[in-house]
Design an enzyme around this catalytic site. Structure first.
Site, mmCIF file in Angstrom:
data_model
loop_
_atom_site.group_PDB
_atom_site.id
_atom_site.type_symbol
_atom_site.label_atom_id
_atom_site.label_comp_id
_atom_site.label_asym_id
_atom_site.label_seq_id
_atom_site.Cartn_x
_atom_site.Cartn_y
_atom_site.Cartn_z
ATOM 1 N N ALA A 1 21.294 62.759 74.247
ATOM 2 C CA ALA A 1 21.197 61.417 74.829
ATOM 3 C C ALA A 1 19.910 60.796 74.305
ATOM 4 C CB ALA A 1 21.168 61.516 76.343
ATOM 5 N N ASP A 2 20.023 59.660 73.643
ATOM 6 C CA ASP A 2 18.834 58.955 73.132
ATOM 7 C C ASP A 2 18.288 58.036 74.219
ATOM 8 O OD1 ASP A 2 19.045 60.110 70.664
ATOM 9 O OD2 ASP A 2 19.637 58.280 69.601
ATOM 10 N N GLY B 1 21.721 61.950 68.330
ATOM 11 C CA GLY B 1 21.861 63.237 67.643
ATOM 12 C C GLY B 1 22.477 62.934 66.293
ATOM 13 N N ASN C 1 26.020 60.999 65.610
ATOM 14 C CA ASN C 1 25.974 59.643 65.027
ATOM 15 C C ASN C 1 26.810 59.588 63.744
ATOM 16 O OD1 ASN C 1 24.129 58.999 67.013
ATOM 17 N ND2 ASN C 1 22.330 59.244 65.699
ATOM 18 N N GLY D 1 14.915 53.071 53.000
ATOM 19 C CA GLY D 1 14.790 52.038 54.048
ATOM 20 C C GLY D 1 15.085 50.672 53.475
ATOM 21 N N ASP E 1 22.013 58.110 59.496
ATOM 22 C CA ASP E 1 23.276 58.736 59.908
ATOM 23 C C ASP E 1 24.457 57.853 59.510
ATOM 24 O OD1 ASP E 1 21.706 60.708 61.036
ATOM 25 O OD2 ASP E 1 21.576 59.642 62.951
ATOM 26 N N SER F 1 25.540 51.987 67.686
ATOM 27 C CA SER F 1 25.315 50.907 66.707
ATOM 28 C C SER F 1 26.138 51.089 65.423
ATOM 29 C CB SER F 1 23.825 50.837 66.337
ATOM 30 O OG SER F 1 23.476 51.939 65.527
HETATM 31 O O1 RIB Z 1 18.863 59.912 63.167
HETATM 32 C C1 RIB Z 1 18.605 59.402 64.440
HETATM 33 C C2 RIB Z 1 18.815 60.461 65.470
HETATM 34 O O2 RIB Z 1 17.840 61.469 65.309
HETATM 35 C C3 RIB Z 1 18.651 59.961 66.889
HETATM 36 O O3 RIB Z 1 19.866 59.538 67.439
HETATM 37 C C4 RIB Z 1 18.002 61.135 67.605
HETATM 38 O O4 RIB Z 1 18.782 61.649 68.618
HETATM 39 C C5 RIB Z 1 17.697 62.176 66.531
HETATM 40 O O5 RIB Z 1 18.602 63.221 66.514
#
Ligand code: RIB
Length: 298
Positions: free
Chosen positions: A10-11, A37, A41, A221, A251, A290
């Site tokens: 969970a972010d 995670g 993602n 980036g 991701d 997102s």
């Molecule tokens: O790449 C971004 C992700 O890295 C985030 O969602 C966080 O949870 C970490 O795993």
């Protein structure tokens, strides 16, 4: 079929006028709790593009574990290969986002998957063997990651390692990687070279190819990306967007790349697609939530 091995967490994101420095308190503007995670993602990115996938992961039987299952179901990702352990906690990530640039700083506690063993994953090896592509990162124990990459390669499966977060890897790892996809910070970690532009990325990519991987893509980036297979080189500018949160952009890129490769698209098209998916993901707050849908990409 694409197999993704990785974590769900969970972010918990805090958006504000800057990323706080050590010892500093700032007044933020917004917070958000949502799926994250890298593995999850990437799985969501593939699913939203319409890709067929299996997500292999481990979670706890707690509230964030419920969020994981709800997220996967909402995104039409099968939950059959998720190990749930009632004695463990589902992980969390604390994320600071600078709202003017969308840049972030992340601390992830992986929770349940930090205990993942070779024995637990052995039932899932057949899933990997039957895939076209195997995609993973460095958020689960390295012996499990290495074993799965090795099994994938022994079965002629195309492998993608997103080496994030960057950490020391035994040399053997590099023999089992077709696509190695660090961002510029991670590429600096693996090469010891400073990377601020395309030419520096080109130098770093030579060094990475010499480590034994077949192809490298360094994402830069807002400066784009650099691809090399040792002969062909491709540079793409970043998709031009108004970024509000770059969490999960890497991701989104890896998900887009895996999807493109699974459809046998030429590498340049795969990179263009992945670049677009990554750019679009930065226009919304959060990571998993997102990821853009195919209709937005088109
Ligand atoms: O790449 C971004 C992700 O890295 C985030 O969602 C966080 O949870 C970490 O795993």
């Amino acid at each position: 079929m694409i197999s993704v091995l990785g974590i769900f967490v969970a972010d918990i994101s805090f958006s504000g006028p800057k990323i706080p420095s050590t010892g500093e308190t700032i007044l933020g503007t917004k917070y958000n709790i949502g799926p994250g995670g890298k593995g999850c993602n990437q799985a969501i990115a593939i699913a939203r593009l319409g890709g067929e996938l299996n997500f292999l992961s481990k979670i706890g039987k707690d509230d964030y574990g419920k969020l994981a299952l709800k997220t996967l179901i909402q995104n039409k990702i099968k939950t059959d290969h998720i190990i749930q352990d009632e004695n463990l906690q589902t992980g969390v990530a604390g994320i600071f986002v600078d709202k003017s640039s969308g840049k972030n700083a992340i601390n992830v506690i992986t929770g349940a998957p930090s205990t993942l063993t070779l024995n637990e994953i052995k039932d899932n090896l057949n899933i990997i063997k039957k895939s076209k592509i195997f995609l993973t990162q460095l958020e689960i124990p390295k012996d499990v990651t290495l074993h799965c990459l090795k099994i994938a390669k022994e079965n002629n499966i195309l492998t993608i390692l997103n080496p994030a977060p960057a950490s020391d890897l035994p040399e053997e790892f590099f023999n089992y990687i077709d696509y190695f996809t660090p961002n510029e910070t991670e590429a600096e970690f693996f090469t010891g070279l400073k990377i601020t532009n395309k030419n520096e990325a080109k130098e770093a990519s030579k060094k990475i190819i010499n480590m034994g991987v077949k192809k490298v893509i360094i994402t830069l980036g807002d400066k784009g990306l650099f691809y090399s297979d040792g002969k062909e080189e491709i540079y793409l500018k970043a998709t031009s967007v108004q970024a509000i949160d770059t969490t999960g952009a890497g991701d989104a890129f890896n998900g887009g790349l895996a999807f493109g490769l699974s459809k046998n698209k030429p590498i340049k098209e795969c990179l263009e697609l992945a670049n677009k998916v990554a750019g679009l993901s930065t226009t919304k707050l959060g990571a998993g939530d997102s990821m853009p849908f195919l209709k937005e990409v088109n």
